[in-house]
Design an enzyme around this catalytic site. Structure first.
Site, short mmCIF file in Angstrom:
data_model
loop_
_atom_site.label_atom_id
_atom_site.label_comp_id
_atom_site.label_asym_id
_atom_site.label_seq_id
_atom_site.Cartn_x
_atom_site.Cartn_y
_atom_site.Cartn_z
N ASP A 20 53.67 107.02 51.58
CA ASP A 20 53.50 108.41 52.02
C ASP A 20 53.51 108.52 53.54
O ASP A 20 52.91 107.69 54.24
CB ASP A 20 52.18 108.95 51.46
CG ASP A 20 52.04 110.44 51.63
OD1 ASP A 20 53.03 111.15 51.41
OD2 ASP A 20 50.94 110.90 51.97
N HIS A 21 54.16 109.53 54.05
CA HIS A 21 54.17 109.86 55.48
C HIS A 21 54.49 108.68 56.37
O HIS A 21 53.79 108.42 57.35
CB HIS A 21 52.82 110.47 55.88
CG HIS A 21 52.66 111.89 55.46
ND1 HIS A 21 53.26 112.95 56.11
CD2 HIS A 21 51.97 112.42 54.43
CE1 HIS A 21 52.94 114.07 55.50
NE2 HIS A 21 52.17 113.78 54.46
N ASP A 81 58.57 111.13 57.27
CA ASP A 81 58.07 112.39 57.80
C ASP A 81 58.60 112.63 59.20
O ASP A 81 58.05 112.16 60.19
CB ASP A 81 56.54 112.39 57.80
CG ASP A 81 55.97 113.74 58.22
OD1 ASP A 81 56.76 114.66 58.50
OD2 ASP A 81 54.73 113.87 58.24
N GLU A 119 60.25 116.03 54.62
CA GLU A 119 59.55 117.31 54.81
C GLU A 119 60.31 118.18 55.78
O GLU A 119 60.76 117.72 56.83
CB GLU A 119 58.13 117.06 55.33
CG GLU A 119 57.29 118.31 55.49
CD GLU A 119 55.84 118.00 55.87
OE1 GLU A 119 55.25 118.80 56.62
OE2 GLU A 119 55.31 116.96 55.42
N HIS A 155 46.79 119.45 55.36
CA HIS A 155 46.26 118.12 55.07
C HIS A 155 44.76 118.12 55.34
O HIS A 155 44.29 118.74 56.28
CB HIS A 155 46.94 117.06 55.95
CG HIS A 155 48.36 116.80 55.59
ND1 HIS A 155 49.40 117.19 56.39
CD2 HIS A 155 48.91 116.20 54.51
CE1 HIS A 155 50.55 116.82 55.83
NE2 HIS A 155 50.28 116.22 54.69
N GLY A 180 48.81 118.46 50.87
CA GLY A 180 47.62 119.19 51.27
C GLY A 180 46.98 119.98 50.15
O GLY A 180 46.63 121.15 50.33
N GLY A 181 46.79 119.36 48.99
CA GLY A 181 46.21 120.06 47.86
C GLY A 181 44.70 120.21 47.90
O GLY A 181 44.15 121.09 47.23
N ASN A 223 50.47 116.09 46.19
CA ASN A 223 49.70 115.02 46.81
C ASN A 223 48.21 115.38 46.82
O ASN A 223 47.85 116.50 47.16
CB ASN A 223 50.17 114.81 48.26
CG ASN A 223 51.49 114.10 48.33
OD1 ASN A 223 52.27 114.11 47.38
ND2 ASN A 223 51.76 113.49 49.47
N THR A 251 42.38 113.65 49.96
CA THR A 251 41.08 113.96 50.54
C THR A 251 40.08 114.39 49.49
O THR A 251 38.92 113.95 49.49
CB THR A 251 41.22 115.06 51.61
OG1 THR A 251 42.15 114.64 52.60
CG2 THR A 251 39.88 115.33 52.27
#
Length: 292
Positions: free
Chosen positions: A81-82, A103, A133, A181, A210-211, A231, A234
């Site tokens: 990721d990223h 990204d 993205e 995020h 950023g869910g 995604n 957090t």
């Protein structure tokens, strides 16, 4: 073989209107908890590790991860990721990831296209999917505890999204339509009409970053409007930490490590089960994937 790429694990999501959770799994406890819950419910899952952690992780973790996934009974994608650079993506290929997220969202459109296209050209011959993205989701990776606010000026432009997909050949596209995020500052308000417009312009899976901080209704609306991959990091990290903190307090701060890890595993599995329900995640026939 249950280890699949992103394109394979998302192949039915657009038509059947469900999403697959993509969950942070950069340690053995969370990795196993997520995978065990997916296996118990016969649901596909994406296990992801952020690019900035690659330099600090023991390469043997990735050997274990691939072997464990290969032996799994459900389709699993191992996702980087990223990744911030072409070099990080190449390390992802070296370590056996089946999906890479490059990204370049902070770059100019032209620079983002050039970087993404270069990664696609390197990954595609290896059977590795690429996510990118367009637009920019607020907040950075790994520094999200103070919270982030939505930047409406960085929302995805549907015309640019269409051009980006056509020019790069990317397999999945993350867009900005109202998420952040990390911890959300303020009340989330997703711009679903923008999501609808992007979905009409591109024929590949659309990703929501950023869910954390969204309600179940927000998630369900996003899925109903065409999101294929969500995604979630957090929220999982915070909920499992809180579960461990509460359990330790209940035992007068005398809880031993194995018991604490058990609390974390159970809390993580409960969270993942909830995501499967909210995202309407559906089982995938491994035989169908093999013929794609």
């Amino acid at each position: 073989m249950a280890l699949v790429n992103l394109k394979q694990i998302l192949m039915e999501t657009r038509d059947k209107r469900y999403a697959v959770p993509s969950v942070g799994a950069d340690n053995h406890v969370l990795f196993e908890a997520i995978l065990k819950e997916a296996e118990s419910e016969n649901k596909p899952v994406i296990l992801m590790i952020p690019g900035f952690l690659l330099k600090d992780m023991d390469p043997r973790f990735f050997e274990y991860a691939r072997l464990r996934i290969i032996q799994s009974s459900v389709p699993v994608c191992l996702h980087l990721d990223h990744a911030a650079s072409y070099e990080e993506c190449m390390n992802g290929i070296k370590y056996g990831f089946t999906s890479l997220m490059i990204d370049g969202s902070a770059l100019s459109f032209e620079e983002n296209v050039a970087l993404t296209k270069r990664v696609v050209e390197a990954a595609a011959p290896c059977g590795i999917s690429v996510e990118a993205e367009i637009g920019h989701v607020a907040g950075g990776e790994g520094n999200n505890n103070d919270g982030n606010e939505v930047d409406v000026n960085a929302f995805t432009d549907p015309d640019e999204a269409q051009r980006f997909v056509e020019e790069t050949g990317v397999d999945a596209l993350a867009i900005a339509f109202g998420t952040v995020h990390g911890i959300y500052k303020g009340e989330p308000k997703l711009k679903l009409e923008l999501l609808d417009e992007v979905r009409e312009r591109v024929d590949i899976p659309i990703v929501m970053h950023g869910g954390s901080g969204l309600s179940d209704e927000d998630f369900r609306n996003a899925v109903a409007h065409g999101i294929s991959k969500i995604n979630f990091c957090t929220g999982l990290f915070l909920s499992t930490t809180e579960a461990a903190r509460a359990a330790i307090a209940e035992h007068n701060n005398k809880m031993q490590l194995p018991a604490v890890l058990g609390v974390i595993e159970r809390a993580a599995r409960k969270e993942i089960s909830h995501l499967f329900d909210v995202y309407h995640t559906q089982p995938i026939d491994l035989g169908n994937i093999a013929h794609k």
